[in-house]
Write an enzyme that holds these catalytic residues in place. Structure first.
Site, mmCIF file in Angstrom:
data_model
loop_
_atom_site.group_PDB
_atom_site.id
_atom_site.type_symbol
_atom_site.label_atom_id
_atom_site.label_comp_id
_atom_site.label_asym_id
_atom_site.label_seq_id
_atom_site.Cartn_x
_atom_site.Cartn_y
_atom_site.Cartn_z
ATOM 1 N N CYS A 74 0.805 -1.233 0.000
ATOM 2 C CA CYS A 74 0.000 0.000 0.000
ATOM 3 C C CYS A 74 0.835 1.280 0.000
ATOM 4 C CB CYS A 74 -0.979 -0.015 1.165
ATOM 5 S SG CYS A 74 -0.267 -0.548 2.722
ATOM 6 N N HIS B 288 -1.722 6.757 4.105
ATOM 7 C CA HIS B 288 -0.267 6.837 4.166
ATOM 8 C C HIS B 288 0.200 8.166 3.543
ATOM 9 C CE1 HIS B 288 -0.334 2.845 5.537
ATOM 10 N NE2 HIS B 288 0.125 2.186 4.484
#
Ligand SMILES: NC(=O)c1ccc[n+]([C@@H]2O[C@H](COP(=O)([O-])OP(=O)(O)OC[C@H]3O[C@@H](n4cnc5c(N)ncnc54)[C@H](OP(=O)(O)O)[C@@H]3O)[C@@H](O)[C@H]2O)c1
Length: 362
Positions: free
Chosen positions: A159, A253
């Site tokens: 990810c 993120h």
């Protein structure tokens, strides 16, 4: 877009962080009907609601969206007993060690779109990021031919790699990218539930190491940005230096990225290149695609995970703080945000599956 026949799909690892997001992504999907929820022996035989209820009675549902009621009473099956011929496609969302034998048992029969790393680094396996390298999907033909499978495995990346390659791909195409220095501030949900990150370790803290993460980012970036040459992917020649950290953020993120370009480009040109990226892919009109792959913000205080992660249902890569980097040759630097459990996991994998259907590969 022409009407597609509905496909029956299974989610393996349905009770986990990524798996729960699959339930949300697939709940009202126009092409996919989620008909099998599978997980480990621990959950098997229980209803989905029971399987995600902790010992003290707390529902461990982690998505911001409510648990789709229709799945709550569905039984969870042991992934080892799942007959892949009972569905048209499997979404796999389990840890790599468990994923390997499971995906190997499903792929001879049906396509498997995986969030796990088990197959990512094999020569005949593409790692697909929609809009970035979807043309690598053609490699599944080699996989089927050489392994004698009717299906195949298509993983999505780690990810953290996802947001990075979405921002780098337009720069690599327009100007060339030779080197990248990246530091990530990764959300807690990225560590999953089993075992996840302990509250006492992360509260008031930053953890400066995530095992195997930096190597994954470096390797996957070169492969995804590489070129499909006949039956193989030639990785992009790019030096990637990654530092991956865990921060006290729930989802999303954040990456601080400096890139050395092959030729000079003004910041205005770079911003335009980022904004224009992926229009042809968006125009395919796939159900989970965002209206723009990259959203560029001029606000110097953005992107922020809490504020920006839900843009376009978590499918946009939000880029801000575009500046020159005086250290790298033709350097530019930016901060980006990518939703790790949506674009970086379930909804991104759903979009990959939609593309495979669109291409006639699923
Ligand atoms: N979290 C993210 O942001 C994210 C993003 C991209 C990719 N990924 C990848 O997605 C995968 C799942 O991550 P996660 O964060 O969702 O982990 P997680 O929250 O720990 O969930 C793990 C899931 O796998 C199931 N499972 C564990 N062992 C199994 C086995 N032997 N057989 C069948 N099912 C088994 C668990 O079922 P039980 O509940 O029955 O134990 C649970 O459903 C990993 O490969 C991860 O690297 C995660």
């Amino acid at each position: 877009m022409t009407q597609k026949p509905r496909r029956r799909v299974a989610v393996v690892g349905a009770t986990g962080v990524a798996g729960q997001q699959f339930l949300v992504s697939l709940a009202d999907h126009p092409w996919f009907e989620l008909s099998v929820l599978a997980a480990s022996e621990r959950s098997a035989g229980r209803s989905y609601r029971e399987a995600i209820t902790g010992p003290g009675g707390a529902l461990r549902w982690g998505c911001e969206e409510p648990l789709p009621e229709r799945f709550a009473s569905e039984p969870v099956v042991d992934a080892r007993t799942l007959d892949p011929r009972s569905v048209d496609l499997v979404f796999s969302a389990v840890e790599s060690d468990a994923a390997r034998p499971l995906e190997e048992s499903f792929a001879p029969h049906v396509p498997v779109v995986s969030t796990a790393s088990a197959f990512r680094y094999e020569d005949d396996v593409p790692i697909i990021v929609p809009g970035v390298n979807h043309e690598h999907a053609a490699l599944v033909k080699r996989q089927q031919r050489e392994r004698g499978w009717r299906g195949y495995v298509v993983p999505i990346p780690n990810c953290t790699t996802t947001g990075l390659v979405v921002a780098l791909a337009p720069l690599a195409r327009a100007y060339g990218v030779r080197s990248v220095v990246m530091t990530s501030l990764q959300a807690l949900s990225g560590a999953g539930r089993s075992p996840g990150v302990a509250a006492l370790d992360i509260l008031d803290n930053v953890i400066p190491f995530i095992p195997k993460e930096e190597e994954k980012v470096q390797r996957e970036t070169a492969k995804i940005l590489g070129r499909l040459e006949g039956d193989r992917i030639a990785p992009l020649e790019i030096a990637v230096s990654a530092t991956c950290t865990r921060v006290n953020v729930r989802d999303g993120h954040t990456l601080s990225v400096s890139a050395g370009l092959s030729r000079a480009a003004s910041l205005g040109e770079v911003a335009e290149t980022l904004r224009a990226f992926g229009r042809e892919f968006v125009d395919l009109g796939l159900p989970s695609a965002p209206p723009e792959l990259v959203h560029v913000t001029e606000d110097p205080y953005r992107p922020q995970p809490r504020v920006d992660r839900t843009l376009h249902h978590g499918m946009a890569t939000v880029v801000g703080r575009l500046r020159s980097d005086p250290v790298l040759p033709n350097g530019v630097k930016l901060v980006l945000l990518s939703h790790n459990t949506k674009m970086g996991a379930a909804r991104g994998a759903t979009l990959v599956a939609e593309y495979l259907v669109h291409r006639g590969l699923a």
